[in-house]
Enzyme design. Structure first.
Site, mmCIF file in Angstrom:
data_model
loop_
_atom_site.group_PDB
_atom_site.id
_atom_site.type_symbol
_atom_site.label_atom_id
_atom_site.label_comp_id
_atom_site.label_asym_id
_atom_site.label_seq_id
_atom_site.Cartn_x
_atom_site.Cartn_y
_atom_site.Cartn_z
ATOM 1 N N ASP A 16 -43.837 -46.191 -4.520
ATOM 2 C CA ASP A 16 -43.822 -45.581 -5.843
ATOM 3 C C ASP A 16 -43.630 -44.066 -5.727
ATOM 4 O OD1 ASP A 16 -44.344 -45.899 -8.760
ATOM 5 O OD2 ASP A 16 -46.042 -44.584 -8.311
ATOM 6 N N GLU B 12 -38.528 -45.811 -4.497
ATOM 7 C CA GLU B 12 -38.249 -45.458 -5.883
ATOM 8 C C GLU B 12 -37.886 -43.983 -5.900
ATOM 9 O OE1 GLU B 12 -40.302 -45.368 -10.315
ATOM 10 O OE2 GLU B 12 -41.445 -44.743 -8.555
#
Length: 699
Positions: free
Chosen positions: A456, A485
């Site tokens: 993330d 990400e």
């Protein structure tokens, strides 16, 4: 053990973080700059973790003094290729606002608003900046109204990045390994492939030095006679710009590994993402385990779970305990039982690793806010006046979701760093040795439990630290998967860091095609963007139509466009991802799984996954151009080609069937539905009626 890692590559104007690996927070480390270009005024970092910004091209050599000895870190710096430009926006595109309160944000400032301020001239907001060639995304924010920020892109002309790939083999004598570099110029480059320079570098952690590498043009030879342990070799291609570096590992027995390559299993994997607390009722690991037969029925072989560690939030991205599973989902034993059940079904499990930030409720943040000495530097604290926030905005604390802050002994107010308007998840400070040691232990805790991490906010963690964690994970499991990400995606994350990358380029293209803003044939431009963007050919891209952060494609674009978009994702090269409920007609991005939903759409997904699985061309073939004719801009066709098979794919994003005429004969069976295609015998230019997708083998 504290060696800072492989050689680093950058251009003037870029920063490089230098840091010891696996640091002990209680010991001293010291950097010394022992070599630099004559014209440079650069100095060594004064702290164990520090950023340098080289000022002239050339080789910089640093030494790190540590308890384990002295280690060398080289940095190869290339010329500055930035262009002066401005990020502009017409004032009328923003909702009603006070011009004094408009700020700009984007990847260039790591998505922090109220930090950089544009000028307003003749009704145009303008922010001048130097950036590299390529597409740059930025947003203008009126005051603190982040939800009404206006985002746009600007294309900066200039050559793309070249690419390089290394391959090695042992000679017939068994005494020498030859490593060969293949180099390709970037888009718009004035260099031909043969004109590119290729630079080879030994890894300073290994017994070989540059002097031990016999280089002849694009070939490098390693003498195995005296090679007693594995040695790493790095290479970079150089034209107007430099490439992402590739590397190989040469073993004493002559084996040559390519550690940058994605795991073999990932090359044709189909991913299914579950938003954990919406998939079952109740949400628990036991309930998930009972749904594994459904996952099997879809044909997927990789499961991505949103966060499963302790968190006060439904989505789980506010982590409060990195070493235990969320109490509402179940015990660690129950989680591991679920993973084992997935493995029995041939499904690998990837879970969200959230290490850019912690929850505001994490014990470390409480102690940092309270100025406990051991935790004082775990987060980045900045003076209130520097961050563009009024003191009144801090009233109410956590209950009011105001920015995280603390008061110092001398009465000053400091605000913890965060991105966007994410007040509840303050960014951790990777300048802290304690933070680096802590999150390394988090990876060590879970790397043997799951098969990969989706990372993330990967763009918020330093490159050097990702390189360290990637090496740690792959030393434990060579087949471990790391998905980043990064929005927008960046090629640098493929350099010894991540196997798989979000394909944001294709995502946005599919949305615009689905809404009729772009013609369908622009899909192919988006699908081939990684090469133009400078991604190396070993990079793998996750392709999707929606995820847990996005609105549902069905809601935004309609059923017809959704079927074509899903078919595109599952027939193009890359790693396709299905977001839970997408296949059941879900219309809200985190809604409860519609188990009683649309089985017609589910069947469609199953057919596409099976077609991909049963076709070498669809699962691993190259994307090739195809000549076709159609009267509709809602249609696109392309071919996939493997050693044993060639297939044609025709997609229709419109609501009415469309005829597509091909230039090549096909076998008259649709590989998706396994039904006969009406094709006139002997024709050399068959015409297909395409409702959503037709996939057929080319003769």
């Amino acid at each position: 053990m504290h060696h800072p890692g492989p050689p680093r590559f950058c251009a003037v104007g870029e920063t490089v973080e230098l840091a010891p690996r696996a640091p002990d927070p209680d010991v001293d480390y010291e950097w010394t700059l022992v070599e630099r270009p004559v014209e440079s005024g650069l100095s060594a970092p004064e702290t164990p973790v520090g950023e340098i910004e080289p000022d002239v091209p050339g080789i910089y050599r640093f030494e790190l003094g540590s308890p384990a000895g002295t280690h060398e870190q080289r940095v190869r710096v290339f010329p500055d290729i930035r262009r002066k430009t401005s990020f502009d926006l017409d004032r009328t595109e923003l909702p009603e606002h006070d011009p004094e309160e408009v700020s700009i944000m984007g990847p260039f400032n790591e998505h922090r608003f109220a930090r950089e301020w544009p000028t307003l001239e003749d009704g145009i907001y303008r922010y001048e900046i130097e950036v590299q060639p390529g597409t740059h995304r930025y947003g203008y924010v009126p005051g603190e109204d982040f939800e009404n920020a206006v985002w746009t892109n600007v294309e900066i002309p200039g050559p793309g990045r070249p690419r390089v790939r290394l391959e090695g083999k042992i000679d017939e004598s068994g005494e020498t390994v030859t490593v060969t570099a293949e180099a390709a110029p970037g888009t718009g480059s004035e260099y031909a492939a043969a004109d590119l320079e290729v630079e080879f570098y030994a890894d300073d952690r290994d017994p070989l030095s540059d002097d031990d590498l016999a280089v002849d043009g694009r070939e490098l030879r390693v003498d195995l006679t005296d090679l007693e342990e594995a040695a790493r070799v790095h290479a970079v291609a150089v034209g107007e710009r430099h490439s992402v570096a590739d590397r190989v590992v040469v073993h004493p027995d002559g084996r040559v590994d390519r550690p940058n390559d994605p795991p073999e299993w990932a090359e044709d994997a189909v991913v299914y993402e579950i938003f954990v607390r919406s998939f079952t009722d109740p949400a628990s690991f036991r309930a998930l385990e009972r749904r594994v037969p459904y996952l099997e029925s879809l044909g997927i072989d990789c499961l991505w779970l949103t966060p499963v560690l302790e968190s006060p939030t439904e989505h789980g991205y506010h982590t409060t305990d990195y070493f235990d599973t969320a109490s509402d989902l179940g015990t660690r034993e129950e989680f591991e039982s679920f993973v084992d059940r997935c493995h029995e079904a041939g499904i690998r499990v990837v879970f969200d690793l959230v290490i850019n930030h912690t929850a505001r409720e994490h014990a470390a943040f409480d102690m940092s806010a309270a100025r406990v000495p051991e935790y004082d530097d775990w987060y980045v604290w900045e003076p209130l006046e520097r961050v563009g926030i009024d003191a009144a905005d801090l009233e109410g604390g956590r209950d009011a979701d105001s920015p995280p802050s603390r008061r110092t002994e001398d009465g000053r107010t400091e605000v913890a760093d965060y991105y966007f308007n994410w007040h509840g998840i303050p960014n951790v400070n990777y300048d802290s040795l304690a933070v680096r040691s802590f999150f390394r232990s988090v990876v060590e805790e879970w790397v043997d439990v799951v098969d990969g991490f989706r990372c993330d906010v990967a763009w918020g963690v330093p490159h050097g630290y990702w390189k360290e964690l990637a090496a740690l994970a792959r030393d434990r499991d060579a087949e471990f998967l790391l998905l980043d990400e990064t929005i927008p995606r960046e090629p640098e994350y493929a350099e010894g860091e991540f196997n798989v990358h979000y394909d944001t380029t294709l995502y946005y293209a599919l949305r615009e095609i689905g809404n009729g803003q772009r013609a369908a044939d622009e899909l192919l431009e988006a699908a081939t963007a990684p090469e133009r963007e400078g991604f190396p050919d070993w990079s793998l891209h996750m392709r999707y139509v929606e995820n847990h952060d996005e609105t549902r494609y069905l809601t935004d674009c309609g059923e017809a466009a959704q079927r074509a978009a899903v078919a595109a994702v599952l027939t193009l090269p890359g790693m396709p991802m299905i977001y839970y409920g997408q296949e059941r007609g879900a219309t809200e991005y985190r809604q409860a799984m519609p188990w009683e939903g649309d089985s017609r759409t589910t069947t469609f997904h199953r057919q596409l996954v099976a077609a991909r699985r049963n076709s070498e061309a669809l699962s691993r073939g190259a994307l090739v151009d195809l000549r076709y004719e159609s009267d509709s801009e809602r249609v696109v066709a392309f071919a996939r080609e493997a050693d044993t098979e060639r297939v044609v794919v025709a997609l229709n994003f419109g609501s009415d069937p469309v005829e597509v005429s091909l230039n090549s004969p096909i076998e008259p069976v649709d590989l998706v539905t396994d039904t006969e295609i009406a094709v006139e015998d002997g024709t050399t230019s068959p015409t297909l009626e395409v409702e959503d997708v037709v996939v057929a083998r080319l003769e």
